[in-house]
Design a protein around this motif. Sequence first.
Motif, PDB file in Angstrom:
ATOM      1  N   ARG A 278       0.872  -1.232   0.108  1.00  0.00           N
ATOM      2  CA  ARG A 278       0.048  -0.003  -0.036  1.00  0.00           C
ATOM      3  C   ARG A 278       0.838   1.333  -0.073  1.00  0.00           C
ATOM      4  NH1 ARG A 278      -3.561  -0.191   4.714  1.00  0.00           N
ATOM      5  NH2 ARG A 278      -4.292  -2.286   3.911  1.00  0.00           N
ATOM      6  N   SER A 279       1.863   1.247   0.841  1.00  0.00           N
ATOM      7  CA  SER A 279       2.829   2.509   0.602  1.00  0.00           C
ATOM      8  C   SER A 279       3.515   2.716  -0.568  1.00  0.00           C
ATOM      9  CB  SER A 279       4.093   2.177   1.678  1.00  0.00           C
ATOM     10  OG  SER A 279       3.686   1.927   3.036  1.00  0.00           O
ATOM     11  N   TYR A 282       1.174   4.401  -2.884  1.00  0.00           N
ATOM     12  CA  TYR A 282       0.974   5.808  -2.848  1.00  0.00           C
ATOM     13  C   TYR A 282       2.099   6.545  -3.364  1.00  0.00           C
ATOM     14  CZ  TYR A 282      -3.016   6.541   0.558  1.00  0.00           C
ATOM     15  OH  TYR A 282      -4.182   6.504   1.108  1.00  0.00           O
ATOM     16  N   TYR A 286      -0.693   7.320  -6.407  1.00  0.00           N
ATOM     17  CA  TYR A 286      -1.464   8.249  -5.918  1.00  0.00           C
ATOM     18  C   TYR A 286      -0.809   9.704  -5.420  1.00  0.00           C
ATOM     19  CZ  TYR A 286      -3.959   4.386  -4.474  1.00  0.00           C
ATOM     20  OH  TYR A 286      -4.914   3.073  -4.610  1.00  0.00           O
ATOM     21  N   ARG A 287       0.795   9.768  -5.573  1.00  0.00           N
ATOM     22  CA  ARG A 287       1.430  10.852  -5.065  1.00  0.00           C
ATOM     23  C   ARG A 287       2.256  11.083  -6.360  1.00  0.00           C
ATOM     24  NH1 ARG A 287      -1.724  11.156  -1.968  1.00  0.00           N
ATOM     25  NH2 ARG A 287      -1.708  11.263   0.384  1.00  0.00           N
ATOM     26  N   ILE A 430       2.017   9.590   3.721  1.00  0.00           N
ATOM     27  CA  ILE A 430       1.450   8.358   3.157  1.00  0.00           C
ATOM     28  C   ILE A 430       0.909   7.580   4.422  1.00  0.00           C
ATOM     29  CG2 ILE A 430       2.099   5.848   2.618  1.00  0.00           C
ATOM     30  CD1 ILE A 430       4.377   7.054   1.137  1.00  0.00           C
TER      31      ILE A 430
END
Length: 489
Positions: A278-279, A282, A286-287, A430
């Motif tokens: 998940r990290s 991100y 997402y980032r 995050i």
Amino acid sequence: MNGFEQKINAFVFELLDGYYPEKNDGKVIHDPIWGSVLYSGWEIQIIDSPVVQRLRDIHQLGMADLTYTAARHSRFEHSLGTAAIAGRMMEHLKKRSKNYSVCERDINIVRLAALLHDVGHCFYSHLSERVYGSMPGFSDLMREKDVKCSPHEFMSYLIITSKAFTEFFDEYVDFPDKYNSSDILLRAANMVVGKKNTDSDGNTLSFLTSVINGEFDADKLDYTQRDSYTAGIAMTYGVDRFLMKLMVYAMPKNEKTDYVLAVDSDALTTIEELIFNRSILYVYMYRHQKVLATEAALRDVVLGMADVGLLDDPSDFLKYSDSDVENFDTFDKIPFEDENNLLTLGRMIKNIKTRKLPKRVEEFSLEKMEKKDDNINDFLLVKEFISSVERDPAAVRRSVFEKVRDAYFDRGKIVDFTLFDIYVSFPPMIKTSTDFLLVSKNGTVRSTADKKYIRDWAEAFAAEKWRGYIFCNSNVDRKIAAECLKTGL
């Protein structure tokens, strides 16, 4: 029912007006993530309703497809996927849990909550909720309802518990053993916002809520798999192993029992994989700086819609889908005229559709931050830096604009840009969950939060990988802008 709730109820009533679901035996829907999934007849009645169907036109990832071209899946697919994996979680819990007897009613209410958990999402998903979530009265109503959650989750709660949806559910949905529609829907809505339900003896059923809104819930399991799949980012972890290790643990609580979600301690490696993956998602998706640039431009569109009167109330956000907003590309009103903005709302939208997006001027990272106190760790340093910007992002934007404008004056250049050609994007850290109950074979209970190395790694990774950006439109000289920012914000 206050005024805002009345507007939500009217919206749901109008959506459902004329929809009369037929009785059916269920349907198999093929999904690229979870395979062939059987949805029962009552679930199809919910899925086919306009309340859920509207999610087809709300992208899961906003306009990230401008960067990741295949990431065009919607909240609709995600909702069906969340129900699929939630059902699998519950079936495993039914087989493995000795302290609590999982019944079909538990499974059905959890699947109902999963199907409806995102019905409160509005256009551009999380981007628009950051705007309506800060509107007057919205947070007040959340406090009144004793709800602590994301704005879109609260919007879902209001839709699910609305009089219009309750009457529709009671009259037309063939939910098994439907003795009290209001109670069923309230229990499902509570799960969506993270509230815990109780049984008839007053015992707390935390594990049911955790399947929908918890550290490693069905929502996260689906979007981690689905988002990485559509983005083409390799993301593998042992979902099946995680499911096989799930259990319900009976925890004493004030002479009652709190039934909580837990895993066998030998599944710790799988938990580590979930946190790591998940990290990574991100950081890479997402980032991604181009995704953040698009979101920065979109945020002005959302605020611009509010400024020209298209969005006067949080309930107004439910009226529009992603394509509705994109079709405003001929809208000729100019938002923020008092700030000397030169672009119409239509032109702002058209620039995004044609990928005339702002470009990076400066990047901020841990490496560039000056540590004034050696006792502060990297995670807290970055967090404090972000907080300093979040206190007044508009002031940061204006400060950058004025610096660049003054540099133009000093060089004798004509200032042919405005405040709205400058964008500030300092995303939150995050999000990493590191608190999950582990149960060993001898009955010893501990939490992953006790595993200091997991928390330390997660915080170090979040700090090291965090990036903030200043962007500008093409009519701004990026060399001049970058030089202005050498001395900081």
